[in-house]
Design a protein around this motif. Sequence first.
Motif, PDB file in Angstrom:
ATOM      1  N   ALA A 115       0.726  -1.358   0.258  1.00 36.08           N
ATOM      2  CA  ALA A 115      -0.019  -0.065   0.157  1.00 36.08           C
ATOM      3  C   ALA A 115       0.795   1.313   0.123  1.00 36.08           C
ATOM      4  N   SER A 116       2.090   1.115   0.119  1.00 39.55           N
ATOM      5  CA  SER A 116       3.133   2.283   0.564  1.00 39.55           C
ATOM      6  C   SER A 116       3.411   3.196  -0.651  1.00 39.55           C
ATOM      7  N   GLY A 117       3.363   2.493  -1.911  1.00 35.50           N
ATOM      8  CA  GLY A 117       3.840   3.241  -3.065  1.00 35.50           C
ATOM      9  C   GLY A 117       5.334   3.596  -3.115  1.00 35.50           C
ATOM     10  N   THR A 118       6.176   2.478  -2.307  1.00 29.24           N
ATOM     11  CA  THR A 118       7.495   2.720  -2.272  1.00 29.24           C
ATOM     12  C   THR A 118       8.123   1.298  -2.801  1.00 29.24           C
ATOM     13  N   LEU A 119       7.320   0.299  -3.363  1.00 30.92           N
ATOM     14  CA  LEU A 119       7.866  -1.029  -3.631  1.00 30.92           C
ATOM     15  C   LEU A 119       8.482  -0.832  -4.915  1.00 30.92           C
ATOM     16  N   LEU A 120       9.898  -1.012  -5.004  1.00 31.10           N
ATOM     17  CA  LEU A 120      10.395  -0.750  -6.206  1.00 31.10           C
ATOM     18  C   LEU A 120      10.986  -2.098  -6.872  1.00 31.10           C
ATOM     19  N   LEU A 121      10.208  -2.662  -7.891  1.00 32.39           N
ATOM     20  CA  LEU A 121      10.630  -3.830  -8.408  1.00 32.39           C
ATOM     21  C   LEU A 121      11.943  -3.997  -9.327  1.00 32.39           C
ATOM     22  N   PRO A 122      12.777  -4.760  -9.289  1.00 28.42           N
ATOM     23  CA  PRO A 122      13.915  -4.964 -10.055  1.00 28.42           C
ATOM     24  C   PRO A 122      13.708  -4.603 -11.668  1.00 28.42           C
ATOM     25  N   ASP A 123      14.583  -3.961 -12.183  1.00 34.32           N
ATOM     26  CA  ASP A 123      14.577  -3.585 -13.420  1.00 34.32           C
ATOM     27  C   ASP A 123      13.582  -2.158 -13.736  1.00 34.32           C
ATOM     28  N   ASP A 124      12.966  -1.991 -12.636  1.00 38.54           N
ATOM     29  CA  ASP A 124      11.663  -0.755 -12.819  1.00 38.54           C
ATOM     30  C   ASP A 124      12.392   0.609 -12.386  1.00 38.54           C
ATOM     31  N   ASP A 125      12.070   1.581 -13.086  1.00 42.55           N
ATOM     32  CA  ASP A 125      12.696   2.753 -12.505  1.00 42.55           C
ATOM     33  C   ASP A 125      11.799   3.598 -11.631  1.00 42.55           C
ATOM     34  N   LYS A 126      10.257   3.283 -11.335  1.00 40.61           N
ATOM     35  CA  LYS A 126       9.616   3.833 -10.665  1.00 40.61           C
ATOM     36  C   LYS A 126       8.948   2.883  -9.659  1.00 40.61           C
ATOM     37  N   PRO A 127       8.569   3.108  -8.315  1.00 38.21           N
ATOM     38  CA  PRO A 127       8.234   2.246  -7.634  1.00 38.21           C
ATOM     39  C   PRO A 127       6.511   1.808  -8.029  1.00 38.21           C
ATOM     40  N   CYS A 128       5.868   0.839  -7.400  1.00 35.82           N
ATOM     41  CA  CYS A 128       4.756   0.430  -7.860  1.00 35.82           C
ATOM     42  C   CYS A 128       3.694   1.363  -7.243  1.00 35.82           C
ATOM     43  N   LEU A 129       2.483   1.868  -7.832  1.00 32.36           N
ATOM     44  CA  LEU A 129       1.541   2.793  -7.312  1.00 32.36           C
ATOM     45  C   LEU A 129       1.080   1.836  -6.086  1.00 32.36           C
ATOM     46  N   PRO A 130       0.514   2.462  -5.185  1.00 27.56           N
ATOM     47  CA  PRO A 130      -0.273   1.734  -3.814  1.00 27.56           C
ATOM     48  C   PRO A 130      -1.221   0.826  -4.404  1.00 27.56           C
ATOM     49  N   ALA A 131      -0.974  -0.227  -3.576  1.00 30.89           N
ATOM     50  CA  ALA A 131      -2.015  -1.504  -4.063  1.00 30.89           C
ATOM     51  C   ALA A 131      -2.645  -2.173  -3.007  1.00 30.89           C
ATOM     52  N   LYS A 132      -3.869  -2.610  -3.155  1.00 34.93           N
ATOM     53  CA  LYS A 132      -4.629  -2.917  -1.868  1.00 34.93           C
ATOM     54  C   LYS A 132      -4.518  -4.478  -2.032  1.00 34.93           C
ATOM     55  N   LEU A 133      -3.878  -5.181  -0.773  1.00 35.47           N
ATOM     56  CA  LEU A 133      -3.499  -6.399  -0.540  1.00 35.47           C
ATOM     57  C   LEU A 133      -4.665  -6.825   0.421  1.00 35.47           C
ATOM     58  N   GLU A 134      -5.108  -8.302   0.211  1.00 34.98           N
ATOM     59  CA  GLU A 134      -6.203  -8.454   1.441  1.00 34.98           C
ATOM     60  C   GLU A 134      -5.681  -9.897   1.614  1.00 34.98           C
ATOM     61  N   ILE A 135      -5.399 -10.460   2.713  1.00 29.53           N
ATOM     62  CA  ILE A 135      -4.844 -11.867   2.812  1.00 29.53           C
ATOM     63  C   ILE A 135      -5.927 -12.556   3.382  1.00 29.53           C
ATOM     64  N   ILE A 136      -6.260 -13.757   2.242  1.00 28.98           N
ATOM     65  CA  ILE A 136      -7.753 -14.507   2.664  1.00 28.98           C
ATOM     66  C   ILE A 136      -7.476 -15.862   3.049  1.00 28.98           C
ATOM     67  N   GLY A 137      -6.322 -16.279   3.171  1.00 30.50           N
ATOM     68  CA  GLY A 137      -5.887 -17.554   3.491  1.00 30.50           C
ATOM     69  C   GLY A 137      -4.397 -17.285   3.708  1.00 30.50           C
ATOM     70  N   PRO A 138      -3.645 -18.609   4.243  1.00 28.75           N
ATOM     71  CA  PRO A 138      -2.436 -18.507   4.608  1.00 28.75           C
ATOM     72  C   PRO A 138      -1.568 -18.393   3.374  1.00 28.75           C
ATOM     73  N   ARG A 139      -2.006 -18.777   2.379  1.00 28.33           N
ATOM     74  CA  ARG A 139      -1.152 -18.728   1.057  1.00 28.33           C
ATOM     75  C   ARG A 139      -2.231 -18.103  -0.026  1.00 28.33           C
ATOM     76  N   GLU A 140      -3.210 -17.204   0.184  1.00 30.28           N
ATOM     77  CA  GLU A 140      -4.318 -16.905  -0.792  1.00 30.28           C
ATOM     78  C   GLU A 140      -4.484 -15.463  -0.556  1.00 30.28           C
ATOM     79  N   ALA A 141      -4.543 -14.437  -1.543  1.00 33.64           N
ATOM     80  CA  ALA A 141      -4.512 -13.091  -1.588  1.00 33.64           C
ATOM     81  C   ALA A 141      -5.551 -12.839  -2.529  1.00 33.64           C
ATOM     82  N   ARG A 142      -6.152 -11.474  -2.160  1.00 35.10           N
ATOM     83  CA  ARG A 142      -6.744 -10.635  -3.129  1.00 35.10           C
ATOM     84  C   ARG A 142      -5.725  -9.378  -3.504  1.00 35.10           C
TER      85      ARG A 142
END
Length: 233
Positions: free
Chosen positions: A155-182
């Motif tokens: 959600a922070s808008g600071t996550l910079l992925l390898p090879d990208d020059d800009k961080p990802c825009l804020p994204a909403k993560l919802e954890i719905i199971g131990p290994r499952e998410a929206r």
Amino acid sequence: MSKNIRRLDQILANFGYCSRREARGWLKHGYVTVDGVVAKDPSDKVPLGSVLVEGEPLDAPEGLLALFHKPAGYVCTHETREGPTVFDLLPRRWVRRNPAATTVGRLDKDTTGVLLITDVGELVQRWTSPKHKVPKLYEATVDGDLRPELIPLFASGTLLLPDDDKPCLPAKLEIIGPREARLELTEGRYHQVKRMFESQGLNVTRLHRSRFGDLTLGDLKPGAWQLLPVPIL
Ligand code: URA
């Protein structure tokens, strides 16, 4: 002349039924009627709404927009080098239209879910441009346990992925199971969902897009599609 009044051979070719050259044969066979009368002359200029081909009105004369449930195993391109394409599952005349139908953005070969198909260039522009921030909802299964710290990180808008020059825009993560998410994204970078989880040491093992903007699949089965009215932009 109005855009809605065109030569018959042009209509048949533009909507992907046959080539202009083949149109003469289609008319000879009596496949086409204009206002209920079998048409003979390919050069006749007629309104789109008056034409029936094999008894059916023209496909999406105002522009094609379809909601498609993409199954796994199909690529979102017209190129057949990478295996079967989503267009193999759609009417052939859609790709033979001028302009040809394309996908609005892409889903990976193994990703399932909501995919829009259109021949309206402005829609592709509008719905894929990061400027318009169209929300897309993904359901992901990963190969390790999801840590709650990922929620504020994504959600922070600071996550910079390898090879990208800009961080990802804020994204909403919802954890719905131990290994499952929206995960809801408002941009559509290359393999973005997989790369976001990968950056945190998790591989995505299943990915499904359940919503694009306001559009969801409803009862559409994998491989099925439904025509939608083209929105006024
Ligand atoms: N993010 C991915 O990693 N893959 C997709 O198909 C869509 C979004």
